[in-house]
Design a protein around this motif. Structure first.
Motif, PDB file in Angstrom:
ATOM      1  N   PHE A  24     -12.714   4.102  10.497  1.00  0.00           N
ATOM      2  CA  PHE A  24     -11.506   2.760  10.751  1.00  0.00           C
ATOM      3  C   PHE A  24     -10.725   3.348  10.322  1.00  0.00           C
ATOM      4  O   PHE A  24      -9.788   3.097  10.721  1.00  0.00           O
ATOM      5  N   LEU A  25     -10.402   3.345   8.686  1.00  0.00           N
ATOM      6  CA  LEU A  25      -9.076   3.258   8.186  1.00  0.00           C
ATOM      7  C   LEU A  25      -8.092   4.889   8.734  1.00  0.00           C
ATOM      8  O   LEU A  25      -7.042   4.642   9.028  1.00  0.00           O
ATOM      9  N   LEU A  26      -9.173   5.854   8.677  1.00  0.00           N
ATOM     10  CA  LEU A  26      -8.789   6.925   9.192  1.00  0.00           C
ATOM     11  C   LEU A  26      -7.596   6.847  10.891  1.00  0.00           C
ATOM     12  O   LEU A  26      -7.087   7.041  11.062  1.00  0.00           O
ATOM     13  N   GLN A  30      -5.015   5.153   7.846  1.00  0.00           N
ATOM     14  CA  GLN A  30      -4.670   4.251   6.664  1.00  0.00           C
ATOM     15  C   GLN A  30      -5.530   5.372   5.162  1.00  0.00           C
ATOM     16  O   GLN A  30      -6.145   5.681   5.943  1.00  0.00           O
ATOM     17  N   SER A  31      -5.605   4.433   4.402  1.00  0.00           N
ATOM     18  CA  SER A  31      -6.142   5.650   3.425  1.00  0.00           C
ATOM     19  C   SER A  31      -7.245   3.773   2.458  1.00  0.00           C
ATOM     20  O   SER A  31      -6.198   3.339   2.382  1.00  0.00           O
ATOM     21  N   GLN A  61       0.950  -2.808   3.528  1.00  0.00           N
ATOM     22  CA  GLN A  61      -0.084  -2.796   2.600  1.00  0.00           C
ATOM     23  C   GLN A  61      -0.662  -4.182   2.575  1.00  0.00           C
ATOM     24  O   GLN A  61      -1.585  -4.203   1.657  1.00  0.00           O
ATOM     25  N   THR A  62      -0.604  -5.616   3.633  1.00  0.00           N
ATOM     26  CA  THR A  62      -1.155  -6.407   3.557  1.00  0.00           C
ATOM     27  C   THR A  62      -2.309  -6.527   3.879  1.00  0.00           C
ATOM     28  O   THR A  62      -3.188  -6.779   3.379  1.00  0.00           O
ATOM     29  N   ALA A 151     -12.486   9.204  -4.298  1.00  0.00           N
ATOM     30  CA  ALA A 151     -14.018   9.409  -3.776  1.00  0.00           C
ATOM     31  C   ALA A 151     -14.518   9.259  -2.869  1.00  0.00           C
ATOM     32  O   ALA A 151     -14.775  10.584  -1.947  1.00  0.00           O
ATOM     33  N   ILE A 152     -13.052   8.483  -2.255  1.00  0.00           N
ATOM     34  CA  ILE A 152     -13.898   7.832  -0.495  1.00  0.00           C
ATOM     35  C   ILE A 152     -13.032   8.802   0.231  1.00  0.00           C
ATOM     36  O   ILE A 152     -13.069   8.786   0.847  1.00  0.00           O
ATOM     37  N   SER A 153     -11.793   8.036  -0.007  1.00  0.00           N
ATOM     38  CA  SER A 153     -10.774   8.779   0.653  1.00  0.00           C
ATOM     39  C   SER A 153      -9.910   9.561   0.807  1.00  0.00           C
ATOM     40  O   SER A 153     -10.130  10.427   1.937  1.00  0.00           O
TER      41      SER A 153
END
Length: 185
Positions: A24-26, A30-31, A61-62, A151-153
């Motif tokens: 979803f972020l990708l 977003q990261s 970045q809100t 580690a995640i993003s």
């Protein structure tokens, strides 16, 4: 329904949820990372006028601040209303290793000898937490992100600096577990 929510879930469920959030972020460009929230909060407070590091468009970045607030509220709800009240299940070998250092098996989430109020307000406990916080803060700034961000993003984006940072995190954790902690306790 409450029984389903309060029981221990399989490891793969968390992995699937994290992967879904990352896709979803990708998709939205977003990261993810929690340490960036501190920078965003400082920028929103106006520190960008004094320090160039905090001079950026924090309003972009809100969403990350909302995620932080949701994590805090979700953690509170889970601990107060959805917890089974049972202590964390850890292996017998870990309990044995902790007892050799004078640390009892946790009666809740964490051992009281490390994270209880008596430990925090002792000189030794305060120094351990202060030094640990300093090292985490320095490491996050030096590595350009925190453990969750790298580690995640970072790894999901196949970033080499994140791989190097994660390897460093593991080396630091192993050094703390096997070299430093036995000297302290």
């Amino acid at each position: 329904m409450r029984e389903i929510i309060t029981q221990t879930w399989a490891w793969w469920f968390s992995g699937a949820m994290i992967a879904s959030i990352m896709f979803f972020l990708l998709y939205f460009g977003q990261s993810f990372g929690f340490s960036s929230n501190l920078r965003t909060i400082c920028a929103a407070a106006g520190l960008g006028k004094k320090t160039k590091f905090f001079d950026f468009n924090w309003k972009a970045q809100t969403w990350n601040i909302v995620f932080l607030i949701g994590s805090i509220i979700g953690g509170y709800i889970a601990s107060q209303f959805l917890s089974s009240g049972q202590p964390v299940e850890i292996s017998a070998a870990t309990i044995n290793d902790l007892s050799k250092m004078g640390i009892a098996a946790p009666a809740s989430l964490q051992p009281q000898e490390l994270f209880g109020w008596d430990a925090v307000f002792s000189l030794k406990g305060f120094l351990i937490l202060a030094f640990g916080g300093l090292m985490v803060g320095f490491g996050s700034r030096y590595a350009g992100g925190c453990t969750s961000g790298h580690a995640i993003s970072g790894l999901s984006n196949l970033q080499l600096p994140s791989l190097i940072a994660v390897i460093g995190f593991f080396i630091g954790g192993l050094a703390m577990t096997y070299l430093i902690m036995p000297l302290i306790f």
